[in-house]
Design a protein around this motif. Structure first.
Motif, mmCIF file in Angstrom:
data_model
loop_
_atom_site.group_PDB
_atom_site.id
_atom_site.type_symbol
_atom_site.label_atom_id
_atom_site.label_comp_id
_atom_site.label_asym_id
_atom_site.label_seq_id
_atom_site.Cartn_x
_atom_site.Cartn_y
_atom_site.Cartn_z
ATOM 1 N N VAL A 46 0.842 -1.191 0.000
ATOM 2 C CA VAL A 46 0.000 0.000 0.000
ATOM 3 C C VAL A 46 0.882 1.247 0.000
ATOM 4 C CG1 VAL A 46 -1.812 1.270 1.212
ATOM 5 C CG2 VAL A 46 -1.806 -1.236 1.253
ATOM 6 N N PHE A 47 0.560 2.190 -0.881
ATOM 7 C CA PHE A 47 1.308 3.439 -0.988
ATOM 8 C C PHE A 47 0.377 4.617 -0.721
ATOM 9 C CE2 PHE A 47 3.563 0.389 -3.536
ATOM 10 C CZ PHE A 47 4.909 0.712 -3.423
ATOM 11 N N THR A 48 0.905 5.631 -0.069
ATOM 12 C CA THR A 48 0.148 6.871 0.115
ATOM 13 C C THR A 48 0.662 7.971 -0.803
ATOM 14 O OG1 THR A 48 1.603 7.513 1.942
ATOM 15 C CG2 THR A 48 -0.435 6.342 2.503
ATOM 16 N N ASP A 49 1.731 7.691 -1.525
ATOM 17 C CA ASP A 49 2.318 8.660 -2.448
ATOM 18 C C ASP A 49 2.457 8.014 -3.819
ATOM 19 O OD1 ASP A 49 5.198 9.700 -3.677
ATOM 20 O OD2 ASP A 49 3.969 11.308 -2.823
ATOM 21 N N ALA A 50 1.826 8.615 -4.827
ATOM 22 C CA ALA A 50 1.845 8.033 -6.166
ATOM 23 C C ALA A 50 3.246 8.022 -6.760
ATOM 24 C CB ALA A 50 0.891 8.797 -7.084
ATOM 25 N N GLY A 51 4.046 9.037 -6.439
ATOM 26 C CA GLY A 51 5.407 9.072 -6.944
ATOM 27 C C GLY A 51 6.224 7.898 -6.437
ATOM 28 N N GLU A 76 -1.309 12.885 -11.881
ATOM 29 C CA GLU A 76 -0.653 14.017 -11.222
ATOM 30 C C GLU A 76 0.831 13.747 -10.994
ATOM 31 O OE1 GLU A 76 -1.968 17.245 -9.754
ATOM 32 O OE2 GLU A 76 -2.999 16.721 -11.623
ATOM 33 N N ALA A 77 1.178 12.476 -10.791
ATOM 34 C CA ALA A 77 2.577 12.109 -10.556
ATOM 35 C C ALA A 77 3.359 11.939 -11.857
ATOM 36 C CB ALA A 77 2.648 10.822 -9.738
ATOM 37 N N GLY A 78 2.667 12.107 -12.989
ATOM 38 C CA GLY A 78 3.360 12.082 -14.266
ATOM 39 C C GLY A 78 3.214 10.824 -15.088
ATOM 40 N N ARG A 79 2.330 9.909 -14.682
ATOM 41 C CA ARG A 79 2.160 8.676 -15.451
ATOM 42 C C ARG A 79 0.678 8.428 -15.718
ATOM 43 N NH1 ARG A 79 4.347 3.370 -16.169
ATOM 44 N NH2 ARG A 79 2.989 2.466 -17.770
ATOM 45 N N ARG A 80 0.293 8.534 -16.983
ATOM 46 C CA ARG A 80 -1.072 8.181 -17.354
ATOM 47 C C ARG A 80 -1.149 6.669 -17.513
ATOM 48 N NH1 ARG A 80 -1.413 10.921 -21.586
ATOM 49 N NH2 ARG A 80 -1.276 9.351 -23.218
ATOM 50 N N GLY A 193 -4.792 3.814 1.215
ATOM 51 C CA GLY A 193 -3.990 4.362 0.136
ATOM 52 C C GLY A 193 -4.186 3.594 -1.151
ATOM 53 N N MET A 194 -3.122 3.524 -1.947
ATOM 54 C CA MET A 194 -3.159 2.858 -3.245
ATOM 55 C C MET A 194 -2.399 1.540 -3.168
ATOM 56 S SD MET A 194 -2.284 6.213 -5.564
ATOM 57 C CE MET A 194 -1.042 6.726 -4.353
ATOM 58 N N VAL A 195 -3.008 0.495 -3.695
ATOM 59 C CA VAL A 195 -2.386 -0.824 -3.691
ATOM 60 C C VAL A 195 -1.822 -1.104 -5.075
ATOM 61 C CG1 VAL A 195 -2.715 -3.289 -3.309
ATOM 62 C CG2 VAL A 195 -4.020 -1.628 -1.958
ATOM 63 N N ARG A 196 -0.557 -1.457 -5.121
ATOM 64 C CA ARG A 196 0.076 -1.821 -6.384
ATOM 65 C C ARG A 196 0.261 -3.336 -6.419
ATOM 66 N NH1 ARG A 196 5.848 -3.670 -7.683
ATOM 67 N NH2 ARG A 196 5.522 -4.139 -9.879
ATOM 68 N N VAL A 197 -0.336 -3.976 -7.420
ATOM 69 C CA VAL A 197 -0.271 -5.427 -7.548
ATOM 70 C C VAL A 197 0.598 -5.800 -8.743
ATOM 71 C CG1 VAL A 197 -1.589 -7.564 -7.713
ATOM 72 C CG2 VAL A 197 -2.638 -5.535 -6.679
ATOM 73 N N PRO A 198 1.763 -6.392 -8.521
ATOM 74 C CA PRO A 198 2.555 -6.883 -9.648
ATOM 75 C C PRO A 198 1.893 -8.132 -10.215
ATOM 76 C CG PRO A 198 3.589 -7.512 -7.580
ATOM 77 C CD PRO A 198 2.409 -6.652 -7.219
ATOM 78 N N VAL A 199 1.718 -8.183 -11.506
ATOM 79 C CA VAL A 199 1.069 -9.343 -12.113
ATOM 80 C C VAL A 199 2.113 -10.436 -12.297
ATOM 81 C CG1 VAL A 199 -0.199 -10.216 -14.107
ATOM 82 C CG2 VAL A 199 -0.656 -7.912 -13.238
#
Length: 236
Positions: A46-51, A76-80, A193-199
């Protein structure tokens, strides 16, 4: 991903590939009440910062974002994101105008409008997701093996926004199951926050297990996603 919505009313689709009451939406899978708790534990860090989340990406694969707020922060962090799935809500509250404008949907190559009622996965959303993943251009033998495009189609690279009329909460699960090796799926964990899941193999296995526990026509779901029903997930 906001908390799973309540089950459909008893007069709605039974989730066996039948249309809903209006006859316009084919529901393939539904979320049973006893499965709601399975979504409380994050699929990944879990991340609280998109960067910081973007800095942690280890693979150059496609980035799939499920949710308006998550998409906004990534932009906003520069990645669409290569694929963004939006429904205009966050935790069942309409998103602020700043969030809606900040997702910058006009910048995407393709726009798909899909109807997907709460607590369901419909033919439309599963087909749109598979189409959007194919459009990321994650090709080579990997793309061909996973049913996400081959030949000339596998070489094209397009960004896609899927605009959902209804709810996109459950889309994270089939996205992890169907995305190519090396992709990342990002969704929101309420209050955290944001969860990043590696596939990868393990996350695909968990996603497939959740899909199997949903009610409905699993073979139809796998067919729409372009993955084989008798495997744990797309091969590398």
């Amino acid at each position: 991903m906001s908390p799973p919505a309540p089950p459909l009313p008893s007069d709605g689709s039974g989730g066996n590939g039948e249309s809903d009451d209006a006859g316009s939406v084919e529901v393939v899978l539904t979320l049973p009440g006893d499965l709601r708790g399975a979504f409380k534990d994050p699929f990944g860090p879990v991340f609280t910062d998109a960067g910081a989340l973007l800095d942690a990406l280890e693979e150059p694969g496609p980035l799939v974002a499920v949710g308006d707020v998550v998409t906004y922060h990534l932009v906003e962090a520069g990645r669409r994101p290569d694929v963004a799935v939006l429904d205009g809500y966050t935790e069942r509250t309409p998103v602020a105008e700043e969030i809606e404008a900040g997702t910058n949907t006009d910048a995407y190559d393709r726009h798909l409008g899909i109807e997907n009622p709460a607590a369901t996965l419909t033919t439309g959303i599963l087909d749109a997701l598979a189409d959007a993943l194919a459009g990321t251009g994650a090709g080579g033998s990997n793309g061909a093996d996973e049913g996400i495009g081959s030949g000339d189609d596998a070489q094209r690279a397009e960004t896609t926004v899927i605009d959902v009329d209804g709810e996109e909460d459950l889309v994270t699960v089939p996205a992890i199951a169907a995305a190519p090796e090396g992709a990342s799926v990002v969704y929101g964990q309420p209050g955290e926050g944001m969860v990043r899941v590696p596939v990868e193999k393990e996350t695909r296995k968990r996603a497939r297990e959740l899909l199997e526990r949903m009610g409905g026509d699993h073979e139809r779901a796998y067919e729409l996603l372009g993955i084989e029903a008798d495997r744990e997930g797309p091969g590398p």
